[in-house]
Design an enzyme around this catalytic site. Structure first.
Site, mmCIF file in Angstrom:
data_model
loop_
_atom_site.group_PDB
_atom_site.id
_atom_site.type_symbol
_atom_site.label_atom_id
_atom_site.label_comp_id
_atom_site.label_asym_id
_atom_site.label_seq_id
_atom_site.Cartn_x
_atom_site.Cartn_y
_atom_site.Cartn_z
ATOM 1 N N ASN A 10 0.853 -1.184 0.000
ATOM 2 C CA ASN A 10 0.000 0.000 0.000
ATOM 3 C C ASN A 10 0.897 1.245 0.000
ATOM 4 O OD1 ASN A 10 -1.367 2.279 1.124
ATOM 5 N ND2 ASN A 10 -3.067 0.949 1.631
ATOM 6 N N HIS A 13 1.018 6.308 1.774
ATOM 7 C CA HIS A 13 1.750 7.284 2.583
ATOM 8 C C HIS A 13 2.946 7.904 1.865
ATOM 9 C CE1 HIS A 13 -1.153 6.903 5.558
ATOM 10 N NE2 HIS A 13 -0.958 5.603 5.684
ATOM 11 N N HIS A 46 -5.542 3.730 -1.914
ATOM 12 C CA HIS A 46 -6.871 4.098 -1.407
ATOM 13 C C HIS A 46 -7.178 5.525 -1.833
ATOM 14 C CE1 HIS A 46 -9.615 4.390 2.439
ATOM 15 N NE2 HIS A 46 -10.281 4.608 1.322
ATOM 16 N N ARG A 48 -9.315 8.228 -1.199
ATOM 17 C CA ARG A 48 -10.309 8.629 -0.192
ATOM 18 C C ARG A 48 -11.141 9.776 -0.719
ATOM 19 N NH1 ARG A 48 -8.808 6.491 5.169
ATOM 20 N NH2 ARG A 48 -10.576 7.690 5.918
ATOM 21 N N ARG A 52 -6.908 12.904 0.751
ATOM 22 C CA ARG A 52 -5.833 13.346 1.651
ATOM 23 C C ARG A 52 -4.481 12.796 1.251
ATOM 24 N NH1 ARG A 52 -7.384 9.985 7.053
ATOM 25 N NH2 ARG A 52 -9.343 11.030 6.693
ATOM 26 N N GLU A 76 -8.531 0.527 -3.484
ATOM 27 C CA GLU A 76 -9.248 0.556 -2.201
ATOM 28 C C GLU A 76 -10.215 1.734 -2.230
ATOM 29 O OE1 GLU A 76 -6.609 0.452 1.163
ATOM 30 O OE2 GLU A 76 -8.210 0.983 2.560
ATOM 31 N N THR A 107 -8.254 3.658 8.000
ATOM 32 C CA THR A 107 -9.490 2.878 7.991
ATOM 33 C C THR A 107 -9.565 2.132 9.307
ATOM 34 O OG1 THR A 107 -9.105 2.642 5.634
ATOM 35 C CG2 THR A 107 -10.837 1.291 6.584
ATOM 36 N N GLU A 157 -10.952 -9.307 3.166
ATOM 37 C CA GLU A 157 -9.675 -8.955 3.791
ATOM 38 C C GLU A 157 -9.957 -8.820 5.284
ATOM 39 O OE1 GLU A 157 -6.607 -6.777 2.075
ATOM 40 O OE2 GLU A 157 -6.347 -5.448 3.803
ATOM 41 N N HIS A 200 -3.729 -4.486 7.740
ATOM 42 C CA HIS A 200 -3.872 -3.325 8.631
ATOM 43 C C HIS A 200 -2.983 -3.462 9.856
ATOM 44 C CE1 HIS A 200 -5.465 0.350 10.262
ATOM 45 N NE2 HIS A 200 -6.088 0.515 9.109
HETATM 46 N N1 PXP Z 1 -5.865 -3.034 4.191
HETATM 47 C C1 PXP Z 1 -6.769 -2.031 4.317
HETATM 48 C C2 PXP Z 1 -8.183 -2.326 3.993
HETATM 49 C C3 PXP Z 1 -6.386 -0.739 4.707
HETATM 50 O O1 PXP Z 1 -7.314 0.227 4.811
HETATM 51 C C4 PXP Z 1 -5.038 -0.490 4.974
HETATM 52 C C5 PXP Z 1 -4.614 0.883 5.373
HETATM 53 O O2 PXP Z 1 -4.796 1.763 4.339
HETATM 54 C C6 PXP Z 1 -4.135 -1.550 4.831
HETATM 55 C C7 PXP Z 1 -4.567 -2.813 4.460
HETATM 56 C C8 PXP Z 1 -2.686 -1.348 5.110
HETATM 57 O O3 PXP Z 1 -2.557 -1.039 6.465
HETATM 58 P P1 PXP Z 1 -1.194 -0.475 7.015
HETATM 59 O O4 PXP Z 1 -0.929 0.810 6.284
HETATM 60 O O5 PXP Z 1 -1.463 -0.274 8.465
HETATM 61 O O6 PXP Z 1 -0.154 -1.513 6.741
#
Ligand code: PXP
Length: 253
Positions: A10, A13, A46, A48, A52, A76, A107, A157, A200
């Site tokens: 992901n 960030h 993602h 959003r 952001r 996402e 999330t 998931e 997550h």
């Molecule tokens: N899966 C989902 C559904 C998420 O919303 C996120 C965070 O954006 C992740 C996985 C990845 O989580 P993390 O950034 O905490 O590794």
């Protein structure tokens, strides 16, 4: 069922950091390319509602690059009409439906599939009609898993945040309960014909126990890897995660 676990990265960030200065650096697209070169199996982003981090143009650039490399984009998104319209024109390989509240930092909870049945079910059908593999981000809760199967999702998931937070806080009993719930949820989802993904809050300390759940075939990881990349570089950070996943899986054989 104990084969290699896919690793989705992901990259949200990277966009958070870029947006802090308002320019173009660091580019999420470049991070995605580096992640693939380091062995990522796919990229999650993602979009959003408040934009952001990831922006519309990031999604278009990622979709184009990943399509050219025959690698999956896991888009996402919230199950809103506006996001659905973007997904239907972008045609990602996969779509992950998540709940979204403007005020949350990330999330924070899973989807309430059992209650939000009609809206989520319409989104699942529309996305599957364009060939996207739809996963629903849910807690490892028997009612939510059963509802996800009923509406015909391809995958769930499972939300690993409760487990990961408990491990980090040193709450041993709570971590154990959360892990047992993930194990039972993965078994239930798999027995209902759902692909089982998880994500997550996963870091080096928590990945092994999660990757050792035999029904899980994909992990999606972002924040920890992006933070670690500041110190060791993205490829090294991803390789460290890959090695821990592979070792956990090898121990099952
Ligand atoms: N899966 C989902 C559904 C998420 O919303 C996120 C965070 O954006 C992740 C996985 C990845 O989580 P993390 O950034 O905490 O590794």
């Amino acid at each position: 069922m104990t084969g290699r676990v896919r690793l989705g990265i992901n990259i949200d960030h990277v966009a958070t950091l870029r947006n802090a200065r308002g320019g173009a650096h660091p580019e999420p697209l470049r991070a995605a390319e580096l992640a693939l070169a380091a062995g990522a199996d796919g990229i999650t982003a993602h979009l959003r509602e408040d934009r952001r981090h990831i922006r519309d143009e990031d999604i278009q650039a990622l979709a184009k690059m990943l399509c050219a490399r025959a690698k999956p984009l896991n888009f996402e998104m919230a199950a809103t009409p506006a996001m659905l319209a973007i997904a239907l024109t972008t045609r990602p390989h996969a779509a992950m439906l998540v709940p979204e509240r403007r005020e949350e930092r990330t999330t924070e909870g899973g989807l309430d599939v059992a209650m939000g049945h009609a809206r989520i079910s319409l989104a699942v059908v529309a996305l599957q009609e364009i060939g996207a593999r739809v996963s629903l981000f849910i807690a490892a809760d028997p009612a939510q898993i059963a509802a996800a199967a009923r509406i015909g999702a391809h995958a769930v998931e499972l939300h690993t945040g409760v487990y990961c937070d408990a491990v980090r806080a040193g709450e041993v009993a709570q971590a154990q309960d959360a892990l047992l719930a993930l194990q039972a949820g993965a078994r239930q989802a798999s027995s209902l014909g759902l692909e089982v993904h998880a994500g997550h809050g996963i870091d080096y300390a928590t990945v092994a126990a999660i990757a050792a759940i035999p029904e899980i075939i994909e992990l999606n990881i972002g924040h920890f890897l992006m933070g670690e990349a500041l110190f060791v570089g993205l490829a090294t950070a991803i390789n460290g995660m890959r090695q821990r996943m592979d070792a956990a899986r090898a121990a099952l054989a």
